[in-house]
Design a protein around this motif. Structure first.
Motif, mmCIF file in Angstrom:
data_model
loop_
_atom_site.group_PDB
_atom_site.id
_atom_site.type_symbol
_atom_site.label_atom_id
_atom_site.label_comp_id
_atom_site.label_asym_id
_atom_site.label_seq_id
_atom_site.Cartn_x
_atom_site.Cartn_y
_atom_site.Cartn_z
ATOM 1 N N ARG A 1 54.356 35.754 41.525
ATOM 2 C CA ARG A 1 54.085 35.562 40.091
ATOM 3 C C ARG A 1 53.195 36.682 39.555
ATOM 4 O O ARG A 1 53.408 37.219 38.477
ATOM 5 C CB ARG A 1 53.368 34.223 39.877
ATOM 6 C CG ARG A 1 54.289 33.077 39.522
ATOM 7 C CD ARG A 1 53.536 31.967 38.776
ATOM 8 N NE ARG A 1 52.270 31.597 39.400
ATOM 9 C CZ ARG A 1 52.136 30.651 40.331
ATOM 10 N NH1 ARG A 1 53.183 29.969 40.751
ATOM 11 N NH2 ARG A 1 50.951 30.365 40.841
ATOM 12 N N MET A 2 52.200 37.041 40.353
ATOM 13 C CA MET A 2 51.241 38.063 39.931
ATOM 14 C C MET A 2 51.918 39.425 39.777
ATOM 15 O O MET A 2 51.656 40.157 38.818
ATOM 16 C CB MET A 2 50.120 38.148 40.984
ATOM 17 C CG MET A 2 48.914 38.910 40.516
ATOM 18 S SD MET A 2 48.077 38.062 39.171
ATOM 19 C CE MET A 2 48.225 39.303 37.906
ATOM 20 N N LEU A 3 52.796 39.773 40.729
ATOM 21 C CA LEU A 3 53.512 41.054 40.667
ATOM 22 C C LEU A 3 54.310 41.137 39.380
ATOM 23 O O LEU A 3 54.316 42.153 38.685
ATOM 24 C CB LEU A 3 54.467 41.165 41.862
ATOM 25 C CG LEU A 3 53.842 41.486 43.221
ATOM 26 C CD1 LEU A 3 54.830 41.206 44.339
ATOM 27 C CD2 LEU A 3 53.387 42.933 43.270
ATOM 28 N N GLU A 4 54.992 40.048 39.063
ATOM 29 C CA GLU A 4 55.815 39.947 37.858
ATOM 30 C C GLU A 4 54.924 40.182 36.625
ATOM 31 O O GLU A 4 55.200 41.020 35.791
ATOM 32 C CB GLU A 4 56.374 38.522 37.830
ATOM 33 C CG GLU A 4 57.838 38.294 37.565
ATOM 34 C CD GLU A 4 58.776 39.423 37.904
ATOM 35 O OE1 GLU A 4 59.078 40.149 36.947
ATOM 36 O OE2 GLU A 4 59.216 39.564 39.060
ATOM 37 N N ARG A 5 53.859 39.400 36.574
ATOM 38 C CA ARG A 5 52.990 39.415 35.402
ATOM 39 C C ARG A 5 52.311 40.769 35.186
ATOM 40 O O ARG A 5 52.140 41.218 34.058
ATOM 41 C CB ARG A 5 51.938 38.317 35.587
ATOM 42 C CG ARG A 5 50.735 38.471 34.717
ATOM 43 C CD ARG A 5 50.086 37.171 34.468
ATOM 44 N NE ARG A 5 50.809 36.460 33.425
ATOM 45 C CZ ARG A 5 50.586 35.199 33.129
ATOM 46 N NH1 ARG A 5 49.738 34.499 33.844
ATOM 47 N NH2 ARG A 5 51.231 34.636 32.147
ATOM 48 N N ALA A 6 51.952 41.425 36.275
ATOM 49 C CA ALA A 6 51.250 42.714 36.152
ATOM 50 C C ALA A 6 52.236 43.873 35.993
ATOM 51 O O ALA A 6 51.832 45.024 35.920
ATOM 52 C CB ALA A 6 50.348 42.946 37.363
ATOM 53 N N ALA B 1 56.386 44.481 39.987
ATOM 54 C CA ALA B 1 57.288 43.869 40.961
ATOM 55 C C ALA B 1 58.081 44.935 41.719
ATOM 56 O O ALA B 1 58.364 44.785 42.911
ATOM 57 C CB ALA B 1 58.225 42.896 40.261
ATOM 58 N N ASP B 2 58.408 46.042 41.032
ATOM 59 C CA ASP B 2 59.199 47.089 41.692
ATOM 60 C C ASP B 2 58.387 47.877 42.718
ATOM 61 O O ASP B 2 58.946 48.659 43.474
ATOM 62 C CB ASP B 2 59.779 48.043 40.638
ATOM 63 C CG ASP B 2 58.701 48.620 39.721
ATOM 64 O OD1 ASP B 2 57.704 47.921 39.452
ATOM 65 O OD2 ASP B 2 58.840 49.776 39.299
ATOM 66 N N LEU B 3 57.073 47.668 42.750
ATOM 67 C CA LEU B 3 56.239 48.411 43.709
ATOM 68 C C LEU B 3 55.927 47.593 44.961
ATOM 69 O O LEU B 3 55.260 48.083 45.877
ATOM 70 C CB LEU B 3 54.907 48.832 43.060
ATOM 71 C CG LEU B 3 54.970 49.630 41.759
ATOM 72 C CD1 LEU B 3 53.560 49.921 41.254
ATOM 73 C CD2 LEU B 3 55.722 50.939 41.963
ATOM 74 N N GLY C 1 47.292 55.255 37.815
ATOM 75 C CA GLY C 1 47.532 54.159 36.886
ATOM 76 C C GLY C 1 48.178 52.965 37.584
ATOM 77 O O GLY C 1 47.822 51.811 37.322
ATOM 78 N N GLN C 2 49.125 53.247 38.487
ATOM 79 C CA GLN C 2 49.770 52.156 39.230
ATOM 80 C C GLN C 2 48.764 51.478 40.150
ATOM 81 O O GLN C 2 48.740 50.253 40.269
ATOM 82 C CB GLN C 2 50.940 52.708 40.049
ATOM 83 C CG GLN C 2 52.113 53.160 39.194
ATOM 84 C CD GLN C 2 53.149 53.927 40.002
ATOM 85 O OE1 GLN C 2 52.817 54.644 40.949
ATOM 86 N NE2 GLN C 2 54.402 53.782 39.635
ATOM 87 N N GLN C 3 47.909 52.285 40.790
ATOM 88 C CA GLN C 3 46.895 51.707 41.674
ATOM 89 C C GLN C 3 45.945 50.812 40.890
ATOM 90 O O GLN C 3 45.496 49.779 41.388
ATOM 91 C CB GLN C 3 46.092 52.817 42.363
ATOM 92 C CG GLN C 3 46.855 53.480 43.504
ATOM 93 C CD GLN C 3 46.069 54.624 44.135
ATOM 94 O OE1 GLN C 3 45.103 55.120 43.563
ATOM 95 N NE2 GLN C 3 46.487 55.040 45.314
ATOM 96 N N GLN C 4 45.650 51.209 39.637
ATOM 97 C CA GLN C 4 44.764 50.365 38.835
ATOM 98 C C GLN C 4 45.398 49.008 38.550
ATOM 99 O O GLN C 4 44.722 47.990 38.541
ATOM 100 C CB GLN C 4 44.390 51.080 37.525
ATOM 101 C CG GLN C 4 43.298 52.113 37.755
ATOM 102 C CD GLN C 4 42.792 52.746 36.490
ATOM 103 O OE1 GLN C 4 43.566 53.060 35.591
ATOM 104 N NE2 GLN C 4 41.492 52.956 36.397
ATOM 105 N N ARG C 5 46.706 48.993 38.323
ATOM 106 C CA ARG C 5 47.378 47.701 38.121
ATOM 107 C C ARG C 5 47.318 46.856 39.381
ATOM 108 O O ARG C 5 47.145 45.635 39.330
ATOM 109 C CB ARG C 5 48.840 47.920 37.739
ATOM 110 C CG ARG C 5 49.018 48.382 36.307
ATOM 111 C CD ARG C 5 50.502 48.393 35.961
ATOM 112 N NE ARG C 5 50.715 49.021 34.680
ATOM 113 C CZ ARG C 5 51.395 48.451 33.688
ATOM 114 N NH1 ARG C 5 51.942 47.268 33.847
ATOM 115 N NH2 ARG C 5 51.542 49.077 32.544
ATOM 116 N N VAL C 6 47.473 47.499 40.544
ATOM 117 C CA VAL C 6 47.402 46.768 41.815
ATOM 118 C C VAL C 6 45.993 46.203 42.010
ATOM 119 O O VAL C 6 45.823 45.044 42.397
ATOM 120 C CB VAL C 6 47.791 47.678 43.008
ATOM 121 C CG1 VAL C 6 47.562 46.960 44.330
ATOM 122 C CG2 VAL C 6 49.243 48.112 42.889
#
Lengths: 283, 268, 259
Positions: free
Chosen positions: A128-133, A136-138, A149-154
């Motif tokens: 759910r969290m991957l989807e919301r943030a 999901a493709d990562l 920027g991607q690392q900040q989302r993670v």
């Protein structure tokens, strides 16, 4: 009912010459989205560490006054309990990668493993969290191979998935592209609408103005102003002290002097307010 | 006079990620160029070809008469200065002064010339009074200025900044804008990667938007930054004042406060 | 930064699905037997009938053979030649040239040494190719290994590629400032200080921030930890481990009896 309550808090790091925070009084209500602004060295990060319990549990030095989060004095609890109530994500995303995991999916699950969440629930929450943030493709990539920027989302997702009552963020979007920043602000605002309390340090005034419920301006370890974004972000005191203001506010202030902004009208902080004001001036 | 010419540049990283997929462009001496685009669009990969840090997988990059495939990075360093994103990945000297002197010494400048350049660089970045300090005793904001000064002191005709405003407070962003303006006044070429689109609009005459390793838009800032729909493809949106101008129905693309006031003044 | 930080290759095979401890046990059993068995050809047989077929069972034969070729053949080849040339004694001379005298005995001894090293390293390669480090640590933690210890092991495994990539960035930054890194030894030595300074300082900052990040994820929570992956430990695994232990005991006993 306030979920975070700081009373007369003063803190000084070991070996430093002056307090990082001095006489701070701050109450935050449940579900409130509070943005903290101020120049570098104003005490913004120290405030984040104080609310999440790293001061006094991780950083030594003397903490005076009282810090109550979720009804508990942070001093009286362990650091692990403090971060469950108030989760912290900070600026440098690279150093927030645990180093113990090989994929983004595992990385986000790390906190849940430590909290003893059962496997089925863990999987569901991470998905759910991957989807919301929006990552999901990562899921299967190495967290180290991502852009800043991607690392900040993670990093943000890794804290949010633990479902803290309070989310403490120290410049969480500094390396994100503009629309990415807007998306993350939107996500946080939505979570705040569902009861999550947010304390966020951010320089990007345009988004602070558009999304925060309240703005706290820090300078030299003191709260120098706080209130609704439209009040604080148009306060002449901030302009004097070199705080960044939104381009809308700055343009309207210059326009006022040129007679292009309606006299007596409050200066705008958001695009909408600026559009209305300039249209009124033209009419 | 230093021109950068990029011809059909492709770059594939080991592991197979095709970061650049056919870029052709020319940057003329004295131009101020902002490069924008989403995370992973290939911005840093592109500029790392300008001083030879990366080699083309296909295509070529020329700095004047120098083919970057054939000249060492150390040699290109005299033409192209590159300020990395994180100052902590380059500072190593005991004092700010020594740090700033490292580049000119590598380039073999005469002591008097080197000293004059260092002094100028320290003044430009407003750290003249901190020359004796240890860089690591300064705050990250000021360390960034040291990193800037340590490249400016090399007096290269081209200066590249990679995300100079990230994590900087408004006062520091304004300081960086002053540095860019000073370089422009001296006729230097400045190439800057940035996510701060307002900073980009106010300081760079030409803007290149990259998307997935290709040039999406390239032209005068007013032309590129007004195209909201195309920019959205690479996760960029027009600057605050540009959006305001569009909402007010102004014909010209607004980039700065002066543009806005002039345009509104005309209307009345 | 490289996408891959471990040697692990994800495939589904009977060998992959063994419990990590069973595979680790297998590696150690192979090594102990190869070194203790009194029979000359044991190591060769273990490689030919044990490690090599298992690489095929685990469907990693291509990667296994490549790694063996790149790593093992040069190392063991070197040892084989050196030992053949320099081991003293031996009656039956094969040939001699200059000051060297190669005998049947020295070649036989060199082959024995090399075959044992071959088993040791190739068994580890097979293990690394088919076992995810997290799976191993999760399993060992469940068996009572302290969590902090497991964290230190895993993060150390990841630190080497991280440091490499960081060092590359720093060198790139210094080369951009006109520093020569290639060529003479003097150049290389001069390039060391501008590399090590930022690397060390960066690591100090990193250690503190990483500690904060780990704490923020509840690492020191006293709750009982769970794990994302279920690591199977079947009756086959347990049976295999007992069987391997038996083999090791037999081999050691044979050695002791043979004297």
């Amino acid at each position: 009912m306030s979920i975070v309550e700081l009373r007369n808090v003063t803190y000084q790091y070991p070996f430093s010459e002056r307090p990082a925070l001095e006489g701070i009084d701050l109450r935050i209500d449940e579900g409130e989205f509070v943005a903290v602004i101020g120049p570098n060295g104003a005490g913004k990060s120290s405030l984040c560490y104080t609310v999440s319990g790293f001061i006094p549990h991780f950083f030594k030095g003397e903490l005076q006054g009282s810090v109550v989060v979720g009804g508990v004095e942070t001093r009286q609890s362990t650091l692990a309990e403090c971060v469950r109530r108030a989760g912290l994500a900070f600026q440098n995303p690279f150093n927030q990668i645990s180093g113990a995991k090989y994929t983004v999916f595992e990385e986000i699950a790390f906190g849940l493993e430590n909290l003893g969440v059962p496997r089925e629930e863990m999987r569901a929450r991470v998905e759910r969290m991957l989807e919301r943030a929006g990552i999901a493709d990562l899921a299967g990539r190495s967290p180290y191979a991502l852009s800043g920027g991607q690392q900040q989302r993670v990093a943000l997702a890794s804290i949010l998935v633990m479902e803290p009552q309070v989310l403490v963020l120290d410049e969480p979007t500094s390396q994100m592209d503009p629309i990415g920043t807007r998306e993350v602000f939107g996500m946080i605002k939505e979570l705040a609408g569902r009861g999550l309390t947010v304390l966020m340090v951010e320089h990007k005034v345009e988004w602070v103005a558009a999304f925060a419920d309240r703005v706290v301006a820090l300078d030299g370890g003191h709260v120098i102003a706080q209130g609704r974004p439209e009040e604080v972000l148009t306060d002449p005191l901030l302009a004097e002290r070199n705080f960044g203001l939104s381009r809308y506010t700055l343009a309207a202030r210059a326009a006022l002097q040129a007679g292009l902004w309606p006299a007596g009208r409050r200066l705008p902080v958001t695009l909408e307010e600026a559009v209305e004001g300039f249209k009124a001036a033209a009419a | 006079m230093t021109d950068i010419r990029v011809k059909d540049l492709h770059h594939v990283y080991p592991g197979g990620v095709a970061a650049l997929q056919g870029i052709s462009l020319e940057i003329r001496s004295g131009e101020q160029v902002g490069i924008v685009g989403q995370n992973g669009a290939g911005k840093t990969t592109l500029v790392k070809h300008f001083n030879g840090l990366l080699q083309p997988t296909r295509g070529e990059v020329w700095v004047d008469e120098l083919d970057t495939r054939k000249v060492s990075v150390a040699k290109l360093a005299a033409r192209v200065g590159y300020v990395f994103q994180n100052p902590d990945e380059q500072l190593f000297c005991k004092t700010v002064g020594e740090e700033v002197a490292f580049g000119p010494r590598n380039l073999g400048f005469a002591p008097e010339k080197a000293e004059a350049l260092c002094k100028e660089a320290l003044e430009l970045t407003e750290i003249g009074d901190r020359a004796g300090a240890n860089p690591y005793d300064l705050s990250p904001t000021w360390r960034k200025m040291v990193a800037l000064a340590s490249i400016l002191s090399m007096d290269t005709p081209v200066v590249i900044f990679d995300e100079p405003t990230t994590g900087q407070d408004p006062a520091s962003v304004a300081r960086i804008a002053r540095v860019v303006a000073a370089l422009r006044a001296k006729g230097k070429t400045v190439i800057t990667i940035t996510h701060d689109i307002d900073f980009c609009a106010e300081n760079f005459a030409r803007v290149i938007a990259l998307s997935q390793g290709r040039v999406l838009l390239d032209g005068p800032a007013a032309e590129v930054l007004g195209q909201a729909e195309t920019l959205a493809q690479t996760y960029v949106e027009p600057p605050q004042l540009t959006r305001l101008g569009q909402r007010l129905g102004l014909k010209r693309t607004i980039l700065t406060q002066e543009d806005l006031l002039a345009e509104l003044g005309k209307k009345q | 930064m490289p996408e891959k930080l471990s040697f692990y290759i994800q495939r589904s095979s009977a060998f992959h699905s063994l419990n990590p401890l069973t595979k680790l046990g297998l590696v150690f059993a192979f090594i102990v037997i190869a070194y203790t068995s009194p029979f000359y050809w044991t190591a060769t047989v273990i490689f030919g009938l044990g490690v090599l077929p298992l690489a095929f069972v685990g469907r990693v034969q291509r990667e296994f053979l490549l790694a063996a070729l790149r790593l093992l053949v040069p190392v063991t080849g070197f040892i084989f030649i050196m030992q053949s040339l320099f081991l003293p004694g031996g009656e039956r001379e094969l040939f001699h040239f200059w000051v060297f005298r190669v005998t049947v005995e020295s070649v036989a001894q060199a082959y024995l040494t090399v075959s044992r090293i071959f088993v040791m390293i190739s068994a580890f390669i097979l293990f690394l190719l088919t076992t995810h480090p997290s799976a191993l640590m999760t399993d060992l933690t469940r068996r009572g290994l302290p969590g902090t210890f497991a964290y230190v092991i895993i993060s150390t495994l990841q630190i080497i590629p991280q440091m490499q990539s960081k060092a590359q960035t720093i060198i790139a930054a210094q080369r951009s400032r006109g520093m020569e890194t290639g060529g003479s030894l003097a150049n290389r030595v001069r390039a060391l200080v501008p590399l090590v300074g930022p690397l060390v300082f960066g690591s100090l900052v990193e250690v503190e921030e990483r500690a904060i990040a780990i704490e923020a994820r509840g690492f020191t929570s006293r709750l009982k930890k769970t794990s994302l992956y279920e690591i199977a430990d079947t009756r086959l695994d347990r049976g295999l481990r007992w069987f391997l232990l038996g083999l090791v005991v037999l081999s050691v006993a044979a050695r002791v009896l043979a004297g």
